[in-house]
Design an enzyme around this catalytic site. Structure first.
Site, short mmCIF file in Angstrom:
data_model
loop_
_atom_site.label_atom_id
_atom_site.label_comp_id
_atom_site.label_asym_id
_atom_site.label_seq_id
_atom_site.Cartn_x
_atom_site.Cartn_y
_atom_site.Cartn_z
N SER A 41 39.77 35.98 45.69
CA SER A 41 40.88 35.14 46.11
C SER A 41 40.77 34.86 47.61
O SER A 41 39.73 34.38 48.07
CB SER A 41 42.21 35.81 45.75
OG SER A 41 43.29 34.93 45.88
N ASP A 164 42.04 33.39 38.70
CA ASP A 164 42.01 34.33 39.82
C ASP A 164 41.21 35.59 39.51
O ASP A 164 41.47 36.29 38.53
CB ASP A 164 43.47 34.69 40.14
CG ASP A 164 43.61 35.67 41.29
OD1 ASP A 164 42.63 35.95 41.99
OD2 ASP A 164 44.74 36.15 41.48
#
Length: 366
Positions: A41, A164
């Site tokens: 991320s 993610d």
């Protein structure tokens, strides 16, 4: 045994500004012994800026773009519209005033080093690692930042859908070990190696329920969610039930208590449920996104186990804030962002000093 250094950087949204500060200080001191770089991320974006030698890029993105209403609009939460516009934000990573220099990153890596972003395969619920400076870098960076509850669009390439990387590996330290690293520098948003285990683990699932109940009504008043209380409670109960099932399947005394940092706070649950309460069928506890949420917190506990008891011959160096960061994942003030960036720079300075003292001591003992 020759040392092979790896850098692992945790995500955390705007909390990633701490790592940006650490890495900007490293770059300023020309400290870069790493042959492997791994990020999840926001951590992947920080890795990209570090490898490309672009001091200030990570800070710029968090300070000037992630705070913009276009990037994250809380009002869209309440209207059940997509609240996070990653596509808009990453346009600036590509073509803004301070774009990521992909070519320079490739050149700095050369043939013998790798910089990888962690992303999650939706169907397999498994972490994969893609080169940050490849031709599809735009999609890779979007994917590693695509929080399932906030970003609705599918990111598809290589015949799969991706989200993610934090769902499966918020801190990809195991992958660094699997790839042969034996000196691993891990930048985290909350101390893992130095935390007081007794205090941190003193939170049962039942107490978690009670704490959520205590904080629920003030939250409902704050965000005008008066019609959603039953939905929030139902979601809370199903999330806890899912955690209980997972705990039981592990059959380990270690998981009799759930550490508080491993569970989402009431506000995060409220945001998620408000944003997607009609789109997700929470009457089915096995829903895919419920599984993602539980998997995220479960994988983080596994990382802590690994870091506290690494394999023989592996050294973990953690760089973490000395006190709780002022930033949150989202909706942080610019003042808080700058304060945590400066904390990161100080942490980078202190780490290099300790490393120099260790190396000096080793030389003297020889």
């Amino acid at each position: 045994m020759d040392s092979r250094f790896a850098l692992v950087v945790q995500g955390g949204g705007q909390k990633g500004v701490f790592a940006a500060g650490v890495l900007d200080y490293f770059k300023k001191q020309q400290f870069d012994p790493f042959s492997l770089y791994l990020g999840t991320s926001a951590g992947a974006l920080n890795v990209a800026a570090y490898v490309a030698g672009q001091q200030g890029l990570g800070l710029d993105f968090i300070l000037n773009y992630s705070t913009h209403n276009r990037f994250f609009d809380f009002n869209k939460f309440l209207r059940k519209e997509q609240p996070m516009d990653l596509d808009w934000a990453f346009q600036f990573v590509e073509t803004g005033e301070f774009p990521l220099d992909i070519q320079k990153g490739k050149e700095r890596l050369g043939r013998n080093r790798q910089a990888l972003a962690c992303i999650t395969h939706v169907e397999e619920m498994k972490d994969y690692y893609y080169p940050i400076f490849a031709d599809n870098w735009f999609d890779v960076l979007r994917a590693t930042c695509a929080i399932p509850m906030l970003y609705f669009h599918d990111i598809e390439f290589d015949g799969a859908t991706w989200v993610d990387g934090g769902v499966t590996a918020s801190i990809p330290v195991r992958e660094a070990y699997r790839r042969g690293a034996n000196e691993i520098v891990v930048i985290t948003t909350d101390a893992i190696l130095e935390q007081d285990k007794e205090d941190k683990f003193d939170l049962s699932i039942e107490r978690f329920k009670q704490e959520l109940d205590t904080g629920l009504d003030p939250l409902i008043h704050k965000y005008g969610l008066h019609g959603h209380r039953d939905t929030l409670v139902d979601f809370r109960n199903q999330f806890v039930d899912k955690l209980s099932q997972w705990q039981e399947s592990r059959k380990k005394d270690l998981f009799d208590r759930i550490p508080p940092e491993w569970l989402p706070d009431t506000e995060k649950l409220a945001q998620m449920i408000t944003e997607q309460k009609d789109k997700l069928n929470f009457s089915k506890p096995s829903s895919q996104k419920m599984d993602m949420l539980v998997n995220h917190y479960a994988s983080h506990e596994s990382v802590k186990e690994f870091m506290r008891a690494p394999p023989e011959g592996v050294t973990i160096h953690e760089i973490a804030p000395k006190k709780t960061l002022q930033t949150k994942g989202l909706l942080s003030s610019k003042d808080d962002i700058m304060a945590d960036y400066e904390s990161g720079q100080l942490a980078g300075f202190e780490f290099l000093n300790k490393l120099q003292e260790r190396d000096t001591s080793t030389l003297l003992s020889e």
